[in-house]
Design a protein around this motif. Sequence first.
Motif, PDB file in Angstrom:
ATOM      1  N   ASP A 158      -2.167 -22.049  -0.510  1.00  9.70           N
ATOM      2  CA  ASP A 158      -3.232 -22.486  -1.403  1.00  9.70           C
ATOM      3  C   ASP A 158      -2.968 -23.842  -2.055  1.00  9.70           C
ATOM      4  OD1 ASP A 158      -4.559 -20.175  -0.810  1.00  9.70           O
ATOM      5  OD2 ASP A 158      -3.968 -19.118  -2.634  1.00  9.70           O
ATOM      6  N   MET A 159      -1.697 -24.193  -2.289  1.00 10.89           N
ATOM      7  CA  MET A 159      -1.414 -25.446  -2.992  1.00 10.89           C
ATOM      8  C   MET A 159      -1.877 -26.672  -2.194  1.00 10.89           C
ATOM      9  SD  MET A 159      -0.308 -26.166  -6.009  1.00 10.89           S
ATOM     10  CE  MET A 159       0.808 -24.873  -6.549  1.00 10.89           C
ATOM     11  N   PRO A 160      -1.529 -26.788  -0.898  1.00 11.52           N
ATOM     12  CA  PRO A 160      -2.039 -27.937  -0.130  1.00 11.52           C
ATOM     13  C   PRO A 160      -3.564 -27.983  -0.075  1.00 11.52           C
ATOM     14  CG  PRO A 160      -0.223 -26.895   1.043  1.00 11.52           C
ATOM     15  CD  PRO A 160      -0.589 -25.988  -0.094  1.00 11.52           C
ATOM     16  N   LEU A 161      -4.199 -26.820   0.137  1.00 11.84           N
ATOM     17  CA  LEU A 161      -5.670 -26.786   0.204  1.00 11.84           C
ATOM     18  C   LEU A 161      -6.291 -27.220  -1.112  1.00 11.84           C
ATOM     19  CD1 LEU A 161      -6.401 -23.480   2.170  1.00 11.84           C
ATOM     20  CD2 LEU A 161      -6.943 -25.811   2.887  1.00 11.84           C
ATOM     21  N   ALA A 162      -5.742 -26.746  -2.236  1.00 17.79           N
ATOM     22  CA  ALA A 162      -6.293 -27.090  -3.542  1.00 17.79           C
ATOM     23  C   ALA A 162      -6.184 -28.589  -3.810  1.00 17.79           C
ATOM     24  CB  ALA A 162      -5.568 -26.307  -4.639  1.00 17.79           C
ATOM     25  N   LEU A 163      -5.062 -29.204  -3.454  1.00 16.89           N
ATOM     26  CA  LEU A 163      -4.874 -30.637  -3.670  1.00 16.89           C
ATOM     27  C   LEU A 163      -5.842 -31.466  -2.836  1.00 16.89           C
ATOM     28  CD1 LEU A 163      -0.973 -30.725  -3.774  1.00 16.89           C
ATOM     29  CD2 LEU A 163      -2.482 -31.376  -5.654  1.00 16.89           C
ATOM     30  N   LEU A 164      -5.980 -31.131  -1.556  1.00 16.67           N
ATOM     31  CA  LEU A 164      -6.834 -31.921  -0.671  1.00 16.67           C
ATOM     32  C   LEU A 164      -8.319 -31.700  -0.980  1.00 16.67           C
ATOM     33  CD1 LEU A 164      -4.858 -31.508   2.661  1.00 16.67           C
ATOM     34  CD2 LEU A 164      -4.904 -33.471   1.125  1.00 16.67           C
ATOM     35  N   GLY A 224      -5.197 -17.834  -7.649  1.00 15.86           N
ATOM     36  CA  GLY A 224      -5.602 -18.000  -6.263  1.00 15.86           C
ATOM     37  C   GLY A 224      -6.026 -19.430  -6.000  1.00 15.86           C
ATOM     38  N   LEU A 225      -6.642 -19.665  -4.843  1.00 15.13           N
ATOM     39  CA  LEU A 225      -7.067 -21.010  -4.466  1.00 15.13           C
ATOM     40  C   LEU A 225      -8.047 -21.587  -5.478  1.00 15.13           C
ATOM     41  CD1 LEU A 225      -7.228 -23.379  -2.476  1.00 15.13           C
ATOM     42  CD2 LEU A 225      -8.969 -22.095  -1.201  1.00 15.13           C
ATOM     43  N   TRP A 226      -8.999 -20.780  -5.945  1.00 11.83           N
ATOM     44  CA  TRP A 226     -10.005 -21.246  -6.900  1.00 11.83           C
ATOM     45  C   TRP A 226      -9.351 -21.701  -8.198  1.00 11.83           C
ATOM     46  CZ3 TRP A 226     -14.353 -23.304  -8.023  1.00 11.83           C
ATOM     47  CH2 TRP A 226     -15.024 -23.064  -9.231  1.00 11.83           C
TER      48      TRP A 226
END
Length: 442
Positions: free
Chosen positions: A230-236, A19-21
Amino acid sequence: MNHPVSTSGEQEKLPRNLGLWGLWMLVVNGFVGAGIFGLPSGAYDLAGEYSIYIYVACALLMLPVILSFAELGSYFRGTGGPIKYGTEAFGPFIGFQAGWLFYVARLISFAANSVLLTDSIGYFFDFATGGTGRLITLAVIIGGLTLVNVLGAVESIRSLALFTVLKFSILLFLVFGGLTVLGSEVAPTFEGPIPPVSDLGAAALLLIYAFVGFEGAVVPAGEAKQPERDMPLALLLGLGSVVVLYMFIQLVAQAAVPNLGETTSPLLDASGILFGPIGALILMIGVVASVTGNLVSTMFSTPRLTYALSIEGSLPEWFGRVHPKFLTPTNSVIFFGVLTFIFAALGSFTYLAAMTVLSRLFLFIISCGAIPKLRPRFKDQSPFILKGGYLIPVLGILACIWLMLQVSFSSIWLTALFIAIGTGLYLLSKTKSRVKGTSNTQ
């Protein structure tokens, strides 16, 4: 909303547990390795109190690249990351070279960090400092991480979570403890002259190494639950988290250590000055936790490169086999573990480590350049499309070109050598595939 179509040659076999975490942990552990424990002194030596602004400059320099990866990460639901981007945009040969250079860079980095971790353990136990004891320690570290990754992705992320919490707890202990002890002394006065442009550029080149490593997080997209979101959010979120942390660490270190530019262990010295021998010991535990977290992150994501190259048909099928019980790319994990142990046992990585920087910049350029080719195909399916046309990926390419101009000649010829080796492996694999296909039709 329709999910972006996976373009792998075969159906993904790995379960989607991230997941995002989990993705955020892969990103921040890619960023925060061993570098931040030694970089503050070099930055201060070149830029003085103005070094805190160099962290912001480096983050802004890498932001277009990270934003480009964020958009690319929203396109695909399959394993591979840069391999997939290069293949879909420029064909299988460029995709293979992207994956190969990334794999070699991560492999050597993993081996070097394994040696660093062994040396850190030697701070507590002399047994690990040389000879047979060093080899046994390396075998336990690399063998243990290999076993964890063979047993399952969930176990890997759980172990990564442990080291992430420990590492950031100790770094935050240094920051908040330093702010409490030093009070207003932490605030820089900026009374000295602004350093020459050449020194500021050298400081940026030094600190940029604390802002690479994030690219490993996009590789296991085939195991993410919702990679397009989730990938864009995790990177930023990862970039934002680490730049704030880095700036506060620099502020505390330069306020606590009078001769910060002359020390080789800035955070260890800062913790010792602020909290005494116990503080130095706690900080050393943080070094061990940080490097271990970086190793766990690398061991999790990098074997997925050879797995992805295999299912794309660029490496033998052996690398793409998934364990029937544990559902992990076991052969690729074990292959990576054996190679890293060999490199770590050899112990000297000076020139090879320099090569990893240039190979990463090539990887970034390929990925940024893929956006104009891929966006027309995926813009109606992706929830994350960058504004401003193609300005951001162009800025990312220009930033990488500027950094390339700063590297040494040894990095250039070593990178050229590995490109030649990768080309040979690719041609060998394709030749075998053609021979097999011919024999099957007869």
